[in-house]
Design a protein around this motif. Sequence first.
Motif, PDB file in Angstrom:
ATOM      1  N   ARG A 143       0.948  -1.287  -0.032  1.00  0.00           N
ATOM      2  CA  ARG A 143      -0.048  -0.122  -0.072  1.00  0.00           C
ATOM      3  C   ARG A 143       0.793   1.378  -0.027  1.00  0.00           C
ATOM      4  O   ARG A 143       0.615   2.206  -0.645  1.00  0.00           O
ATOM      5  N   ALA A 165       2.122   1.761  -3.627  1.00  0.00           N
ATOM      6  CA  ALA A 165       1.093   2.187  -4.595  1.00  0.00           C
ATOM      7  C   ALA A 165       0.697   3.779  -4.157  1.00  0.00           C
ATOM      8  O   ALA A 165       0.516   4.588  -5.137  1.00  0.00           O
ATOM      9  N   THR A 215      -4.168  -3.746  -2.858  1.00  0.00           N
ATOM     10  CA  THR A 215      -4.236  -2.676  -3.330  1.00  0.00           C
ATOM     11  C   THR A 215      -4.994  -2.894  -4.839  1.00  0.00           C
ATOM     12  O   THR A 215      -5.501  -4.011  -4.942  1.00  0.00           O
ATOM     13  N   GLY A 221      -2.885   4.284  -0.410  1.00  0.00           N
ATOM     14  CA  GLY A 221      -2.483   3.015  -1.160  1.00  0.00           C
ATOM     15  C   GLY A 221      -3.605   1.853  -1.550  1.00  0.00           C
ATOM     16  O   GLY A 221      -3.480   1.061  -2.207  1.00  0.00           O
TER      17      GLY A 221
END
Length: 276
Positions: free
Chosen positions: A32, A35, A77, A274
């Motif tokens: 996360r 991301a 994600t 994320g």
Amino acid sequence: MRDLAARHQGFFDLHQAGCFVIPNPWDAGSARMMAALGARALATSSAAHSFTLGRADMGGVTRDEALAHAADLLAATSLPVSGDFEDGFGDAPEVVAETVALAAEVGLSGISVEDTHVEAGVAAYEFDLAVERVRAGVAAARALGRPFVFCARADGVMNGVYDLDEGIRRLQAFEAAGADLLYLPVPGGRADLARVLASVAKPVNALAAGALKALTVSELAAMGVRRISTGSQIARLTHAAIRDAVSAMLGAGSFAPLAEAASGDEIDALLRRGAE
């Protein structure tokens, strides 16, 4: 959350032009954060995953564990994820094909398979068997009826079991067998990487390790690299931070390294972003 079909097509499209970095998380939190910081795709790392289980790299996880780990990252994600599945978890081409099918079943958008015989340490599979394993994996990927990036790795240069000429010969054979992406980790440097890039027409993955760490994304892109992975580098950087901080505490009695810690609020914000 994007649906899986969009993830798969997006991942395939990333390999068709330009150059992108695919970082390698080791749990939902690191996925996360990556991301949130702008990653467009993620890949598992067999070494980083092994470290989370308190195990050494190379054969440190089973296929079932690797698949479950990949599913956890996919759930963390909305990004596409590719699986680092070492030697495909078996010698026979049929096993590689089965691993591709299982990887696709959990939702992965691609897979990376090495020509290293994991149970034999760093030994490389004999050339013809290595090629047949790629051919079987590619056939299984094509049978899915949807985008799935099969990455064929020639790991013998990194492991010191064959030279660059042999690595290139293998990559060319893997390309002829249908691999979508070609990968020779840790060549000697820029000149060796240039030879690899000139030897094949399919997209090439470069690992940000060894001499290549001195190059930037733009430099690698200008050379013709399509994808840049980090392997276990980010995980090992994190482990170095643990080593240094705890050594300072328990050795010199200093908590000075903790001054570099991110705030809880910053991490919380990244984790929320994320997950979107």
